[in-house]
Design a protein around this motif. Structure first.
Motif, PDB file in Angstrom:
ATOM      1  N   THR B 264       0.828  -1.200   0.000  1.00  0.00           N
ATOM      2  CA  THR B 264       0.000   0.000   0.000  1.00  0.00           C
ATOM      3  C   THR B 264       0.865   1.254   0.000  1.00  0.00           C
ATOM      4  O   THR B 264       0.650   2.169  -0.809  1.00  0.00           O
ATOM      5  CB  THR B 264      -0.932  -0.004   1.235  1.00  0.00           C
ATOM      6  OG1 THR B 264      -1.682  -1.214   1.222  1.00  0.00           O
ATOM      7  CG2 THR B 264      -1.874   1.178   1.209  1.00  0.00           C
ATOM      8  N   GLU B 265       1.854   1.302   0.889  1.00  0.00           N
ATOM      9  CA  GLU B 265       2.764   2.444   0.918  1.00  0.00           C
ATOM     10  C   GLU B 265       3.416   2.639  -0.447  1.00  0.00           C
ATOM     11  O   GLU B 265       3.530   3.757  -0.950  1.00  0.00           O
ATOM     12  CB  GLU B 265       3.872   2.213   1.952  1.00  0.00           C
ATOM     13  CG  GLU B 265       3.463   2.492   3.369  1.00  0.00           C
ATOM     14  CD  GLU B 265       4.673   2.838   4.237  1.00  0.00           C
ATOM     15  OE1 GLU B 265       4.456   3.336   5.333  1.00  0.00           O
ATOM     16  OE2 GLU B 265       5.826   2.612   3.799  1.00  0.00           O
ATOM     17  N   ARG B 267       2.343   1.671  -3.410  1.00  0.00           N
ATOM     18  CA  ARG B 267       1.370   2.125  -4.405  1.00  0.00           C
ATOM     19  C   ARG B 267       1.067   3.617  -4.237  1.00  0.00           C
ATOM     20  O   ARG B 267       0.975   4.356  -5.217  1.00  0.00           O
ATOM     21  CB  ARG B 267       0.079   1.319  -4.244  1.00  0.00           C
ATOM     22  CG  ARG B 267      -0.805   1.253  -5.472  1.00  0.00           C
ATOM     23  CD  ARG B 267      -2.039   0.409  -5.212  1.00  0.00           C
ATOM     24  NE  ARG B 267      -2.922   1.026  -4.235  1.00  0.00           N
ATOM     25  CZ  ARG B 267      -3.806   1.991  -4.507  1.00  0.00           C
ATOM     26  NH1 ARG B 267      -3.929   2.445  -5.735  1.00  0.00           N
ATOM     27  NH2 ARG B 267      -4.569   2.496  -3.566  1.00  0.00           N
ATOM     28  N   LEU B 268       0.926   4.059  -2.994  1.00  0.00           N
ATOM     29  CA  LEU B 268       0.552   5.448  -2.750  1.00  0.00           C
ATOM     30  C   LEU B 268       1.713   6.398  -3.067  1.00  0.00           C
ATOM     31  O   LEU B 268       1.520   7.440  -3.683  1.00  0.00           O
ATOM     32  CB  LEU B 268       0.075   5.617  -1.302  1.00  0.00           C
ATOM     33  CG  LEU B 268      -1.144   4.765  -0.913  1.00  0.00           C
ATOM     34  CD1 LEU B 268      -1.551   5.022   0.532  1.00  0.00           C
ATOM     35  CD2 LEU B 268      -2.325   5.024  -1.846  1.00  0.00           C
ATOM     36  N   ALA B 292      -5.357   8.440  -4.746  1.00  0.00           N
ATOM     37  CA  ALA B 292      -4.351   7.697  -3.974  1.00  0.00           C
ATOM     38  C   ALA B 292      -3.609   8.632  -3.023  1.00  0.00           C
ATOM     39  O   ALA B 292      -3.344   8.286  -1.869  1.00  0.00           O
ATOM     40  CB  ALA B 292      -3.373   7.005  -4.920  1.00  0.00           C
ATOM     41  N   ALA B 296      -3.412   8.532   0.924  1.00  0.00           N
ATOM     42  CA  ALA B 296      -2.100   8.501   1.591  1.00  0.00           C
ATOM     43  C   ALA B 296      -2.025   9.553   2.687  1.00  0.00           C
ATOM     44  O   ALA B 296      -1.499   9.305   3.774  1.00  0.00           O
ATOM     45  CB  ALA B 296      -0.994   8.719   0.562  1.00  0.00           C
TER      46      ALA B 296
END
Lengths: 351, 351
Positions: B264-265, B267-268, B292, B296
């Motif tokens: 997730t980190e 991707r953001l 996104a 974030a």
């Protein structure tokens, strides 16, 4: 020099210098040689291999100052250290994996290296950045002459140098150049290069030699046969072919910029953006993105990143180097984290 | 205030303030009203519409200081200016497109707005950032009362307020909240929200109302029927449902962070990287990437970007605003260049 120094330096071949270095990453020549008074590697018992290693090793350390510092017996190295040597193109993957007595000697600048007891008793290699086969040939020929005065090589008047594998019999030479061909990959014209090379008996391989994939749009072009031809003829053959491939790649780069200028700029800048912000980077994605950044630098789209920096990131993010940089063994996911972190740090100054 | 000021400001609803503003972007209530002594809009000739516009417009400008500055007859605006009003949610797409005499009045802070001669003679709207339906109701009820003292509204003792379209008869109210639901989109649970809302007669729509797509993971939840219920009941219904959706989204965000923290980190941060480096950005991709970045910021992954900055970029990169910012009409590809350039500039200070 300690192996630990390898976590901060790159070898000569990644300096990004030399003729046509925007496309030709490196020039490489290797010679296969065997000692006449010993069995071939695949027929020799460990004790005999030990004797060969000791004999050649002593000679090099005592008689050739260039090999005084970098001399490693494989048995003394752990797996990460061996793979560092593979990633630096100083030894083959096979040389790192095998269990029999064997070693490698290399010059400080990593231009010259000698694998002892790989497939043959001796595998001499010279590796230069840019298109420099003639210079490379001069250097390896000098090394070969020097060794042939100290050792009796297995040589047959009709067949030439005898080698463990028949494909190397004759001159024992393999000549190769590593080319960065991203535009030909993008325009899907790379297949034409493969076909053209294959017609004139040249092989096209990926980054780490036979059977490896062309990560990062890097391709090695090399001779397939070494029998019945003079070394100079084999080198001439490659030297006559490579300028055509270079011109073809340059034309493809111009074509891309002319027809898709904005899309190309966008794609290349985004690649840099990914490298600067990702928190997870596989080795494969890193090579793919660095390929775009290397192209961007060569095409003056992102001119401020020197190719030496790109090459350094390229080498130091390979799994073994990354673990050396980090100072510990890493599981694959940890590597992706550390790789992303290292790349972010290295590229933070470039916008 | 001149329309040109819209190229540097955002309305109240995009301030990123108010209760639950990490998920609830805005709360909106509109009331449909018609003048009793005029034909419905779809039956009135241009001259009658002109008279209606003039009558209401004069009253507002003379009797309500809040509407003194922002009053626009659609006929006086070019296409870009009309679309700026659409992008700011001050008028509907239909109001921008139609050719009959019509206008819009808005308060300085753009909280209150009144479309004159849209589908009904009057469409009153209040738009607040965050979850503030009760406050919004107080404001629009006050405006409605004030207008009903000046004008006789079409009202039937049994049916309530009469409107051009039967779906609005009764209270003439539409209550909606705009929610940012990226985690529910990511976990594919958003469909469950749709089904649950549909069962209790609430509609889920995209960013610009009926028939538009949910770009940027933004969804509007609103009542479908306005007949036979008190306004407060309709508002209560939405107010009782939204906290469940908010909790559901928060749970999905926690779940993503707990199970795929690194991914997730990654991707953001990459989304921010794309916005910071792209040379071409479509409106759709921009909204997608900003979604996104907004997530974030809300999840404290990139905490340094204020939601007001994200909202400002969100609004000012919409096609009409972008052309106002740039100062000229732009072809679609030019817009993508200018949009990317504007976004890079705005985000250059965030790493």
């Amino acid at each position: 020099m300690e192996l630990s120094d390898f976590s901060t330096t790159v070898g000569e071949w990644l300096k990004g210098e030399g003729p046509d270095s925007d496309i030709v990453v490196s020039s490489r020549i290797r010679l296969a040689r065997n000692l006449a008074d010993h069995r071939f590697h695949n027929r020799a018992a460990p004790a005999e291999l030990e004797a060969i290693e000791s004999e050649i090793g002593s000679f090099l350390r005592e008689n050739d100052g260039r090999f005084a510092k970098l001399y490693y017996r494989m048995a003394d190295l752990d797996e990460i250290e061996r793979h560092i040597l593979v990633e630096r193109h100083l030894i083959s993957r096979e040389h790192a994996a095998a269990e029999s007595p064997r070693a490698v000697a290399a010059s400080d600048d990593e231009r010259l290296s000698i694998m002892i007891n790989e497939e043959d008793h001796l595998r001499l290699q010279v590796l230069r950045s840019g298109m420099r086969l003639a210079e490379a040939w001069g250097e390896i020929d000098e090394l070969d002459n020097r060794l042939s005065r100290a050792f009796k090589f297995a040589f047959h008047a009709k067949w030439g140098y005898l080698t463990a594998c028949p494909t190397n019999v004759g001159t024992g030479i393999r000549v190769s150049v590593m080319l960065h061909l991203p535009a030909l990959v993008l325009t899907r014209e790379i297949e034409k290069v493969f076909r053209a090379m294959s017609k004139i008996n040249l092989a096209v391989r990926g980054l780490y030699g036979e059977g490896t994939q062309a990560y990062g749009d890097l391709y090695q072009i090399s001779n397939q046969t070494s029998l019945g031809k003079q070394e100079e003829k084999i080198i001439d053959n490659i030297e006559s072919v490579v300028p055509g491939v270079i011109a073809y790649e340059r034309k493809a780069r111009k074509h891309i910029l002319a027809t898709n200028h904005l899309q190309t700029e966008d794609r290349l800048h985004r690649a840099l953006g990914m490298l600067k912000t990702a928190r997870l980077l596989t080795s494969e994605e890193t090579m793919h993105l660095l390929s775009a950044v290397r192209l961007a630098a060569a095409m003056q789209v992102i001119p401020e990143i020197p190719s030496s920096t790109i090459n350094e990131i390229f080498l130091l993010t390979q799994p073994a180097h990354l673990q050396k940089v980090t100072g510990r063994a890493l599981a694959p996911e940890e590597r992706d984290i550390e790789r992303a972190s290292y790349v972010r740090k290295r590229l933070s100054t470039y916008v």
